[in-house]
Design an enzyme around this catalytic site. Sequence first.
Site, mmCIF file in Angstrom:
data_model
loop_
_atom_site.group_PDB
_atom_site.id
_atom_site.type_symbol
_atom_site.label_atom_id
_atom_site.label_comp_id
_atom_site.label_asym_id
_atom_site.label_seq_id
_atom_site.Cartn_x
_atom_site.Cartn_y
_atom_site.Cartn_z
ATOM 1 N N GLU B 50 22.154 49.030 93.726
ATOM 2 C CA GLU B 50 22.574 49.013 95.204
ATOM 3 C C GLU B 50 23.382 47.712 95.357
ATOM 4 O OE1 GLU B 50 18.987 49.222 96.798
ATOM 5 O OE2 GLU B 50 18.430 47.062 96.828
ATOM 6 N N SER B 51 23.589 46.563 94.616
ATOM 7 C CA SER B 51 24.538 45.673 94.978
ATOM 8 C C SER B 51 25.963 45.963 94.846
ATOM 9 C CB SER B 51 24.108 44.446 93.863
ATOM 10 O OG SER B 51 24.097 44.810 92.671
#
Lengths: 280, 257
Positions: B50-51
């Site tokens: 998700e980064s």
Amino acid sequence: MAKFQSLHDAVAENIRDGDTVAYEGFTHLIPHAAAHETIRQKRRDLTLVRMTPDLIYDQLIGMGCARKLIFSFAGNPGVGLLRRLRDSVENGWPHKIEIEEHSHAAMANAYEAGAAGLPCAIFRGYLGAELKRVNPNIKSVTCPFTGEELAAVPAMNPDVGVIHAQKADRQGNVLIEGIVGVQKECILASKRSIVTVEEIVDDLNPHPNACVLPHWTVTSIAQVTGGAHPSYAQGYYPRDNKYYIDWDPIAADRDAFLAWMEENVLKVGPEIFASRVEGL
Amino acid sequence: MDYKPDEMMTVAAARALKNSDVCFVGIGAPSAACNLARLTHAPDITLIYESGTINTKPNVLPLSIGDGELCETALTTVSVPEMFRYWLQGGRITIGFLGAAQLDKFGNINTTIVGDYDSPKVRLPGGGGAPEIAVSCGEIFITLKQTPRGMVDKIDFVTSFGFGKGGDERERMGIKTKGPSRLMTDLAIWEPDPVTKEFTVTSLHPGVTRAQMAETVGWEIKYADSVAETPPPTEEELTVLRDLKARTAAAHGGKTA
């Protein structure tokens, strides 16, 4: 027009008691030095905004700087829970902070709406999720074209946005590389901003699609080598994962925490960060 | 080769992934499983964190969701708003791989609090990306160790929606994705019943008894008509997993992974 200042002056001029302040950086480029300066200057009643509160908010909360926290994931990533945050929420030490909790999608959309000058963010989210019950800022809207019910949250427009970046040039244009997170949106959404940088260079040499904040979007720039430690700056030093692991027992005990803060934050200045990233 | 139950769990979780999958990876146990799959039978799997890192191939397991290793080995890295809007909400991800602090038999997940929300007994980290991962990915795999505290009849807070109270609740809410389709634990593999959507044991790991299962789960367990035995980890799976964990421990300064 960005103003070059010491970190002390940048924090003193921009962050006031009672402000809503977002220190952003998604795991990467977390502005630790700026948070420590805020603690040294004893700011109070801050509404702290951050997707992933991380160690810096554990420290700000434990030192009594926060009134409220707006967030979406409050852990020590890969290690466990944030023990100072827990002590505040569960036991009221040093006082109980107010919580406004979202999902990552909501926070990211809220910053984007803030940067875009919209009053709210609309997205497909929170379906079946119980946060809707406990957070009155999560509402829904009906799409006027399809009738689909979508989630809505208010735009995020902090008083102050604070980030760390790799470089600024001498005009104050800022370059961010690697995991860019929500930093650009955070700065554009904020009324004032502080950017700490690893170095100040003659020429940023950005490629055409690089993540650059033009100097006229930034209020203050302070050079702090190592200013993200124990987070990292891609191209300069890696994440100090051992430090994150070692934080857990320090944060677990109030006295150990206060002693650590005295030694490593209150008694030192931003120049200490350069030595912390040496040899990483 | 001898192996531990948590190694069996990671191996069973890794086997669930296909080479063609585009997988949104949660940190911890899911990350180990996804990278084991990539290093064994699914070399072309697309792993997304998700980064913002897309098609990442870390040599060591990241401690956080945004370690530099993920960006340096990724095909490309996008901003976090773009990740959640175009890639997750846009429906481009086939599998979301999640862990849980508390899980119920309908695949609803709690990672928010133990106790009451306003005065919690334990304040857990919260949802992060999971509330939207749970409804936007094509289907959801879950992995966690079986404990009576973790697998409970009623979770304290619905952080991420599975099948709600079961049956067709998910469809009735207008959710078009499949939801939790497989649960891999240290003792068994579970899949939802096609009608009730209750997690049902379809395979027990070698040597696991039904008595052991009952002790570690807080609801009355349903078993499929024919329960398979999970093939034990192969030598290759174990060697690759242990090498990955050893590299990770060394890289993180002596943390026991």
